[in-house]
Design a protein around this motif. Structure first.
Motif, short mmCIF file in Angstrom:
data_model
loop_
_atom_site.label_atom_id
_atom_site.label_comp_id
_atom_site.label_asym_id
_atom_site.label_seq_id
_atom_site.Cartn_x
_atom_site.Cartn_y
_atom_site.Cartn_z
N GLY A 141 1.43 -7.89 2.82
CA GLY A 141 1.96 -8.90 3.74
C GLY A 141 1.05 -10.11 3.81
N ASP A 142 -0.25 -9.88 3.85
CA ASP A 142 -1.21 -10.97 3.90
C ASP A 142 -1.27 -11.71 2.56
OD1 ASP A 142 -3.54 -12.40 5.18
OD2 ASP A 142 -4.58 -11.48 3.50
N ILE A 143 -1.27 -10.96 1.46
CA ILE A 143 -1.36 -11.60 0.13
C ILE A 143 -0.12 -12.46 -0.13
CG2 ILE A 143 -1.46 -11.18 -2.34
CD1 ILE A 143 -3.06 -8.68 -1.78
N ALA A 144 1.06 -11.99 0.31
CA ALA A 144 2.29 -12.75 0.09
C ALA A 144 2.26 -14.10 0.79
CB ALA A 144 3.49 -11.94 0.57
N ASP A 145 1.58 -14.18 1.94
CA ASP A 145 1.44 -15.46 2.63
C ASP A 145 0.50 -16.40 1.89
OD1 ASP A 145 3.16 -14.75 4.67
OD2 ASP A 145 1.58 -13.94 5.95
N ARG A 146 -0.33 -15.85 1.03
CA ARG A 146 -1.31 -16.67 0.32
C ARG A 146 -0.82 -17.11 -1.05
NH1 ARG A 146 -6.53 -15.97 2.65
NH2 ARG A 146 -6.54 -14.37 4.28
N VAL A 147 -0.23 -16.20 -1.82
CA VAL A 147 0.12 -16.50 -3.21
C VAL A 147 1.62 -16.67 -3.42
CG1 VAL A 147 -1.90 -15.25 -4.00
CG2 VAL A 147 0.30 -14.08 -3.93
N GLY A 148 2.44 -16.35 -2.43
CA GLY A 148 3.88 -16.53 -2.58
C GLY A 148 4.65 -15.23 -2.60
N ARG A 149 5.91 -15.32 -2.20
CA ARG A 149 6.74 -14.13 -2.10
C ARG A 149 7.15 -13.60 -3.48
NH1 ARG A 149 4.97 -15.57 2.46
NH2 ARG A 149 6.31 -16.29 4.15
N VAL A 150 7.55 -14.51 -4.37
CA VAL A 150 8.09 -14.08 -5.67
C VAL A 150 7.04 -13.37 -6.51
CG1 VAL A 150 9.07 -14.89 -7.84
CG2 VAL A 150 9.84 -15.88 -5.69
N LYS A 151 5.81 -13.86 -6.51
CA LYS A 151 4.76 -13.22 -7.30
C LYS A 151 4.51 -11.80 -6.82
CE LYS A 151 2.31 -17.47 -8.56
NZ LYS A 151 1.06 -18.25 -8.41
N ILE A 152 4.53 -11.60 -5.50
CA ILE A 152 4.32 -10.24 -4.96
C ILE A 152 5.53 -9.36 -5.25
CG2 ILE A 152 3.94 -8.91 -2.86
CD1 ILE A 152 1.52 -10.46 -3.88
N LEU A 153 6.73 -9.93 -5.19
CA LEU A 153 7.92 -9.16 -5.53
C LEU A 153 7.86 -8.67 -6.98
CD1 LEU A 153 10.90 -11.08 -3.86
CD2 LEU A 153 10.08 -8.79 -3.32
N MET A 154 7.45 -9.55 -7.87
CA MET A 154 7.34 -9.17 -9.28
C MET A 154 6.26 -8.11 -9.48
SD MET A 154 7.67 -12.98 -10.99
CE MET A 154 7.28 -12.37 -12.62
N PHE A 155 5.12 -8.31 -8.84
CA PHE A 155 4.01 -7.37 -9.01
C PHE A 155 4.35 -5.99 -8.44
CE2 PHE A 155 0.09 -5.45 -7.29
CZ PHE A 155 -0.62 -5.29 -8.47
N THR A 156 4.88 -5.97 -7.22
CA THR A 156 5.19 -4.67 -6.59
C THR A 156 6.35 -3.97 -7.29
OG1 THR A 156 6.53 -5.86 -4.94
CG2 THR A 156 4.27 -5.27 -4.33
N SER A 157 7.30 -4.74 -7.83
CA SER A 157 8.40 -4.13 -8.58
C SER A 157 7.87 -3.45 -9.84
CB SER A 157 9.43 -5.19 -8.97
OG SER A 157 10.02 -5.77 -7.84
N LEU A 158 6.98 -4.14 -10.54
CA LEU A 158 6.38 -3.57 -11.74
C LEU A 158 5.56 -2.32 -11.39
CD1 LEU A 158 5.91 -3.85 -14.80
CD2 LEU A 158 3.93 -5.29 -14.27
N ALA A 184 3.12 4.28 -2.81
CA ALA A 184 3.49 3.99 -1.42
C ALA A 184 3.05 2.59 -1.02
CB ALA A 184 2.87 5.03 -0.49
N MET A 185 1.84 2.21 -1.42
CA MET A 185 1.35 0.86 -1.11
C MET A 185 2.25 -0.20 -1.75
SD MET A 185 -2.81 1.15 -1.39
CE MET A 185 -2.96 -0.61 -1.07
N ALA A 186 2.60 0.01 -3.02
CA ALA A 186 3.46 -0.95 -3.71
C ALA A 186 4.85 -1.01 -3.09
CB ALA A 186 3.56 -0.59 -5.19
N SER A 187 5.43 0.14 -2.76
CA SER A 187 6.77 0.19 -2.17
C SER A 187 6.79 -0.46 -0.80
CB SER A 187 7.25 1.64 -2.06
OG SER A 187 7.36 2.24 -3.34
#
Length: 541
Positions: A141-158, A184-187
């Motif tokens: 949640g904190d990282i997504a506010d820093r680097v963007g939503r889409v990048k975290i979506l791609m990373f966590t999906s992978l 669990a962390m990624a999901s």
């Protein structure tokens, strides 16, 4: 859907089939009460720990009495009978268990003998997963506010796909737990960012419905778990198939745009304007909206808030300008009571949700059908919740839902043991009701607190939600004491919290508050109106 799949996958990954302690050599004859046979597998489907041992004979003539976690060698037996009054040599079973494969062909329990003194390891899998969910929500949640939503979506999906496959090929229990914890962390990070992404791409009018769609997709994931568990009885194949179900998103997630609100917040106005133009073109509209128009209301709101704060008492102004902490949620008796109740709703919502979901396989009947129904019953609950909260109000939807869940769960204790269908129906009613409360608490929390501490209130409530999800597996294990004890605990808590919810103010149709004083005043105007109406009626009488 991917999160619903991984959150509930452990229901069948750690399933413990019926089992009995094995013997050092082959078995030629078996006795169980008045029954006789030549194979342990013939008796395992009906064998129970409290019905007496299985008596077996080996080719060498040795006779053993077998229970789940120990075996006894009969000393100098004369005849091969079920009853034996002579001496025995008892020893614990350190391995070589025989499992019933009629329902579960292969799980991590059967592969790594997670039974008897190792059973706690199997029961630790889901709590450690939920602990990973808690940590993942905080980190991503904190990282997504820093680097963007889409990048975290791609990373966590992978990560969901890759770690899901790694779980399937775990060499031992410890690798399995570590990979599941990382999964669990990624999901969890994926789910948090999806909620934010969807919220920032939808308008206020449809935001409630959109968030409910995310909940509905989670429920569909539960149904996929039930269907896959029914069709595949080998745990590692089952895990691979579930991971493949989460992979299609990888094919197009890289084409998703960043949200306009994130781009504006980061000062990337040209990209935001380009995105707005694209959105208008895709929807067949003329592009008239400018980024500057989105900024103006925010600036006006800031100026209005500053003007309002200047009129507030000096002490209140000083507090609002300071860095607020979680203690500000308890700044007065009224706010303390409100926060305690809201936290309790978050907790019981999560606890009840996962107790009903994880515990559905213990209710009797067909465990796969039970889990499927647990997911299916959520879909109408979100429709009912959306209609009710926008028409009769948040409080008048949340409180009755919790009370209904409590009554349904407590009625289970009155159901005769031979009427499993009624107990399952009451459990589904409880899940239906708790899903309504769980689905609306996010929005209700946002409306109950002022702007200066709204994020803090939602964040702390979400933390209580994670605590509930960590506690839920331990509550489910109480079914070993009594099959309906988990539902009874949830029912009592839900009923009490439902009564407390009636004391919260209604927020339907009310503007969002900006200061603590405005938030504390919520509900007071309604009480004054009711009192005035009562006084007027008395005067006319």
């Amino acid at each position: 859907m991917a999160c619903g799949i991984h959150y509930l996958a452990s229901v069948f990954l750690v399933e413990t089939p019926n089992f009995v302690c094995g013997v050092p050599s082959n078995v030629t004859d078996v006795l169980f009460g008045n029954l006789s046979g030549s194979s342990l597998n013939d008796f395992l489907p009906v064998f129970k720990a409290d019905t007496g041992p299985l008596v077996v004979r080996t080719p060498g003539g040795d006779q053993w009495e077998l229970s789940r976690c120990q075996r006894a060698l009969r000393l100098h037996p004369k005849d091969f009978t079920y009853a034996f009054g002579g001496n025995k040599s008892v020893e614990s079973c350190d391995g070589g268990f025989v499992y019933d494969h009629s329902e579960v062909y292969q799980s991590i329990v059967t592969d790594w003998d997670l039974v008897c003194n190792q059973a706690w390891l199997a029961k630790l899998c889901q709590p450690t997963f939920m602990l990973g969910v808690l940590i993942g929500a905080l980190v991503f949640g904190d990282i997504a506010d820093r680097v963007g939503r889409v990048k975290i979506l791609m990373f966590t999906s992978l990560c969901q796909f890759g770690l899901g496959v790694c779980v399937a090929f775990s060499a031992n229990y410890y690798y399995f737990v570590v990979f599941r914890f990382l999964l669990a962390m990624a999901s969890s990070g994926y789910l948090v960012v999806v909620f934010v992404y969807v919220t920032e791409f939808t308008g206020i009018r449809v935001r409630t419905w959109t968030s409910m769609h995310v909940h509905a997709a989670f429920a569909v994931g539960i149904m996929v778990v039930a269907l896959t568990g029914y069709l595949v009885r080998v745990w590692w194949i089952y895990q691979i198939i579930l991971s493949l179900c989460t992979s299609p998103f990888l094919l197009f997630c890289w084409k998703l745009p960043e949200t306009p609100f994130y781009l504006i917040a980061k000062g990337r106005y040209k990209e935001a304007q380009s995105l707005l133009d694209t959105m208008a073109r895709v929807n067949g509209l003329e592009s008239r909206l400018r980024v500057e128009e989105l900024l103006e209301p925010e600036e006006k709101n800031v100026r209005a808030l500053l003007e309002k704060e200047e009129k507030v008492e000096e002490e209140e102004t000083g507090r609002s300008l300071e860095k607020l902490s979680i203690l500000d949620l308890f700044g007065s008796w009224r706010m303390a009571g409100r926060t305690g109740t809201v936290w309790a709703i978050w907790f019981i919502g999560s606890l009840g949700y996962y107790v009903f979901s994880l515990g559905s396989v213990n209710l009797g009947g067909n465990q796969y059908l039970n889990l499927f129904l647990v997911g299916a019953v959520e879909l109408p609950s979100y429709l009912v919740g959306c209609f009710a909260m926008d028409r009769i109000g948040r409080k008048k939807t949340c409180a009755p839902a919790l009370l209904l869940a409590g009554v349904a769960c407590m009625l289970i204790i009155l159901v005769p043991a031979d009427i499993e269908a009624l107990a399952i129906a009451l459990s589904m009613i409880g899940k239906f009701a708790i899903a309504i409360a769980f689905g609306l608490i996010y929005l209700y929390t946002c409306e109950l607190y002022p702007t200066i501490i709204r994020s803090l209130a939602v964040g702390s409530g979400s933390m209580m939600c994670r605590v509930g999800s960590v506690v839920a597996p331990f509550c489910v294990y109480l079914a070993d004491v009594w099959i309906y004890l988990p539902q009874l605990i949830v029912g009592i808590l839900a009923f009490i919290i439902g009564i407390l919810t009636l004391m919260l103010p209604e927020t339907l149709g009310k503007p969002l508050t900006s200061t603590l004083k405005e938030a504390e005043a919520l509900g007071q105007s309604d009480k004054k109106k009711d009192a005035a109406c009562g006084l007027e009626m008395n005067q006319h009488a």
